[in-house]
Enzyme design. Structure first.
Site, PDB file in Angstrom:
ATOM      1  N   GLU A 229       0.840  -1.198   0.000  1.00 10.11           N
ATOM      2  CA  GLU A 229       0.000   0.000   0.000  1.00 10.11           C
ATOM      3  C   GLU A 229       0.878   1.253   0.000  1.00 10.11           C
ATOM      4  OE1 GLU A 229      -2.475   2.453   3.339  1.00 10.11           O
ATOM      5  OE2 GLU A 229      -2.685   0.274   3.376  1.00 10.11           O
TER       6      GLU A 229
ATOM      7  N   LYS B 222     -11.132  -1.326   7.588  1.00  8.24           N
ATOM      8  CA  LYS B 222      -9.889  -0.943   8.263  1.00  8.24           C
ATOM      9  C   LYS B 222     -10.209  -0.359   9.634  1.00  8.24           C
ATOM     10  CE  LYS B 222      -6.103   2.428   7.847  1.00  8.24           C
ATOM     11  NZ  LYS B 222      -5.440   3.396   6.953  1.00  8.24           N
TER      12      LYS B 222
END
Length: 216
Positions: free
Chosen positions: A43, A133
């Site tokens: 990421e 998340k």
């Protein structure tokens, strides 16, 4: 199908490397080091200088490899679309932005919005987010996932923020499908020790595997 495959790869590896760097050159080196350590979900955060260029470059470099390149710290749908055009296979946000989720759904790209409450988690799920998340993880603590999974056991949660080799077992034990980690994984890059980054990545992957084995 690609959306499903991306989610599967993230869950199978269990570790998402959050890449933050001071330059494009350092960012590319960190990505390579983490990949060599066995972490398949990378990421690149929008806080990295030239982040979109990095995503575009490494997406091309690793297009035939078994890795998935994503974009992090995405705050709005406009940024999400730019990242997707650059090659990002998934989008991660520190907050819950409905328009960003809708944009990602439109292009069949997985999105992981950040939440801190059960209401936010449920809203994200209702709009189609497969993985939620939990951020910042070091503020809410490992017990929050068990608390969330009480009323919504079907939820898939990934903590980010404060996840390290000492507590990763606790996160997996609490029911996390994966973990996101940044500075604790890439700290070797600050001194140019990218071999340390690779070794740390290997340890993260190993710890997730061990924790899952103990749970099964």
């Amino acid at each position: 199908m690609q959306r499903i495959e991306t989610i599967q790869k993230i869950v199978e590896c269990g570790v998402v490397a959050v890449i933050r760097a001071e330059s494009k050159e350092q960012g590319v080196k960190i990505v390579d080091a983490v990949k060599r350590g066995g972490v398949k979900a990378l990421e690149v955060t929008m806080t990295v200088p030239g982040a979109v260029d990095i995503i575009k470059e490494i997406s091309e470099i690793y297009k035939n490899d078994d890795v998935v390149i994503g974009a992090g710290s995405v705050l709005d749908p406009e940024t999400a679309r730019i990242c997707i055009l650059a090659g990002a296979k998934y989008i991660v946000s520190p907050s819950l932005n409905i328009d960003t989720i809708k944009l990602c759904n439109r292009y069949r790209v997985p999105v992981m919005p950040g939440v801190m409450t059960i209401t936010e988690a449920l809203t994200a799920m209702e709009y189609g987010a497969e993985i939620i998340k939990v951020f910042p993880g070091n503020v809410v603590g490992t017990s929050v996932i068990k608390a969330y999974k009480g009323p919504i056991p079907q939820g898939n949660f990934m903590p980010t923020g404060g996840v390290n080799l000492n507590n990763i077992k606790d996160w997996i034990d609490s029911g996390a499908v994966a973990v996101g980690t940044g500075s604790d994984l890439t700290k070797g890059a600050k001194t140019g020790d990218f071999d340390l980054v690779t070794e740390t990545a290997k340890k993260f992957v190993e710890e997730v595997s061990k924790a899952r084995t103990r749970r099964s």
